[in-house]
Design an enzyme around this catalytic site. Structure first.
Site, PDB file in Angstrom:
ATOM      1  N   LYS A   1     -63.870 -79.639   6.285  1.00  0.00           N
ATOM      2  CA  LYS A   1     -64.784 -79.840   7.403  1.00  0.00           C
ATOM      3  C   LYS A   1     -64.241 -80.909   8.341  1.00  0.00           C
ATOM      4  O   LYS A   1     -63.370 -81.684   7.969  1.00  0.00           O
ATOM      5  CB  LYS A   1     -66.161 -80.309   6.879  1.00  0.00           C
ATOM      6  CG  LYS A   1     -66.910 -79.269   6.068  1.00  0.00           C
ATOM      7  CD  LYS A   1     -67.676 -78.321   6.951  1.00  0.00           C
ATOM      8  CE  LYS A   1     -68.037 -77.047   6.200  1.00  0.00           C
ATOM      9  NZ  LYS A   1     -68.546 -77.281   4.857  1.00  0.00           N
TER      10      LYS A   1
ATOM     11  N   SER B   1     -65.212 -70.949   7.498  1.00  0.00           N
ATOM     12  CA  SER B   1     -65.953 -72.114   7.970  1.00  0.00           C
ATOM     13  C   SER B   1     -65.223 -72.860   9.080  1.00  0.00           C
ATOM     14  O   SER B   1     -65.829 -73.604   9.826  1.00  0.00           O
ATOM     15  CB  SER B   1     -66.246 -73.058   6.809  1.00  0.00           C
ATOM     16  OG  SER B   1     -65.052 -73.627   6.330  1.00  0.00           O
TER      17      SER B   1
END
Lengths: 199, 199
Positions: free
Chosen positions: A156, A118
Site C-alpha cells: 500500500k 490493489s
DNA sequence: GCTGAATGAGAACAAAAGGAGAACATTACA
DNA sequence: TGTAATGTTCTCCTTTTGTTCTCATTCAGC
C-alpha cells in the site's frame, strides 16, 4: 595472456560470479570444463593469479576474486531513446546504455510477486514483480510492504497522519483507505522498483 | 565473506524476518537447514556477526537483527513469495530466487523510455522503461514498437486483421485504434518486459 | 629424432567447513 | 516460582576443499 584452457577457466569464473555472487569451488570448475582433477584446475588458477587477473585467498573455499583487469561483462542493455506515440524514437543524449544492476541490485533487497489489483492505478498489475528494500521506516507517500497486527502483509501507499496514526491507501478506487493506530502497522520494506515479463 | 552454509543461514534470516517481522529461533533455523544441533547454528550466527552482517543480543530469544551491510548477490535477488492484500506473504515453492540477467539481458534487446500515457491501461506509465527484443514479426496481441510510413515510431498492441491490414491499439480509452494497410506498418521489436524505478 | 609447452590424472596432506552432542547459563512463560 | 525452552560454549568427529607433488600424454617446432 592465458592459455586456451586458462581462458576457459576465466570465462567460467566470470559467468559463475555474475550469476551467484561468489566464486565456484575447484570441483565445480572441474566438472564444468570436464577436468577430472582439482589439482589441474588449481594450476590454472595460479597461472591466472600470476598474470594479475584474479586474487586467491589461500586455503579458503571459494577464495577466488576477480581483479579489475578481468571484470565481468556488465549487466547492461543499450538505451535507444524515448518513444512516444506519433514521433520517431528520440535519442537520449549522454545515456546510451543502462545498467540494470544499478536499478535493481543492492543490499537488503528482495522480490515479491504481486497478487491482486490493489495497486493497479499505480501501474502495478496482478502478477507483476516488485523489488523491495528491507527497511523499517519510509517516507510519506512511498509504496511499502506493511505488516498489520503482525499478521497481514499488504502492499500500500503509506501516509503518516499528524496525530501519529497511519493511513494505508490502495491504488484502486474501489478500495477505501484504511487508518490504523501507529503501533498496529509495521513497515517491512519499501518498494524501490517494479518489473514485468511478457513471456 | 560467509561460507556456503553461513550464506544459507543469512538468506533464511532475511526471508524469515521479512515474512514474520522478527528473527527465528535457533531451532527454527536448524530445522529449516536440516541441522541437528543448535550449537552448530549458533556458530554460524557468531561468524555472521563477526563480519558485521548481523547483530546478536546476547542470550535473548530471537535476538538477531539484520545489519544494513548484509550483502546481496549481483544480478540475483531472493524471491520471497506472493503478496496480496489481507494475507501473509505466501512462499512460492521451488522458486526462491530470480536471476534478473536471465530475465532481461540478451544480445538482441534494448531499452526504451516511454513518454506519454498511451499504454497506461496496460500498466505502462509515462517514464517507464520497456525492454524490446529486436524482431520483425510479432504474435497477435503483442505490444510492439511499430514504425508507420517509415517515420513515426509508436508503442501499441498489434492486431492483424483478416484482410491483411493491421490495427494498432493504444491501452488508453481516449485514444481510438488506428487501422493501416499492411505495407505501411513495420514491426521493429516486441516488448518482452517492463520496469520502473521509484528513486 | 629431441625439446618444451600445454594439458591431464591422481596421490598425499593440511586446513577449512560442516556437524553432533554434552554441559551450563539465562530467559520465557504457565 | 518453578519448569521448560532457549541461547551459549565446549570438545570431538567426518567430510570437503585447497594445495603441492609426480608422472603421463599430446603436439608443435626446430
Amino acid at each position: 595472456m592465458p592459455t586456451d584452457r586458462g581462458r576457459e577457466v576465466l570465462d567460467f569464473l566470470r559467468a559463475y560470479i555474475a550469476r551467484h555472487g561468489r566464486a565456484p569451488k575447484l570441483r565445480e570448475i572441474a566438472r564444468h570444463l570436464e577436468i577430472g582433477s582439482r589439482g589441474t584446475v588449481h594450476r590454472y588458477l595460479r597461472a591466472l593469479e600470476a598474470e594479475g587477473l584474479i586474487a586467491i585467498e589461500p586455503a579458503r573455499a571459494r577464495g577466488v576474486r576477480l581483479r579489475r583487469k578481468a571484470a565481468a561483462r556488465p549487466f547492461v542493455l543499450p538505451l535507444l531513446g524515448r518513444i512516444a506515440a506519433g514521433r520517431p524514437i528520440e535519442a537520449v543524449p549522454g545515456a546510451d546504455e543502462i545498467d540494470l544492476s544499478e536499478f535493481f541490485v543492492a543490499p537488503n533487497r528482495f522480490v515479491l510477486r504481486v497478487a491482486g489489483d490493489s495497486m493497479v492505478e499505480d501501474g502495478i498489475l496482478d502478477g507483476d514483480m516488485v523489488i523491495v528494500e528491507w527497511r523499517e521506516t519510509a517516507d510519506n507517500g512511498a509504496i511499502v510492504v506493511a505488516l498489520i497486527d503482525g499478521q497481514e502483509a499488504t502492499l500500500k501507499r503509506l501516509q503518516k497522519n499528524h496525530d501519529g496514526s497511519v493511513t494505508l491507501r490502495a491504488a484502486n478506487s474501489t478500495m477505501p483507505p484504511m487508518r490504523y493506530a501507529a503501533d498496529r502497522v509495521r513497515v517491512q520494506g519499501v518498494v524501490v522498483g517494479q518489473f514485468r515479463s511478457y513471456r
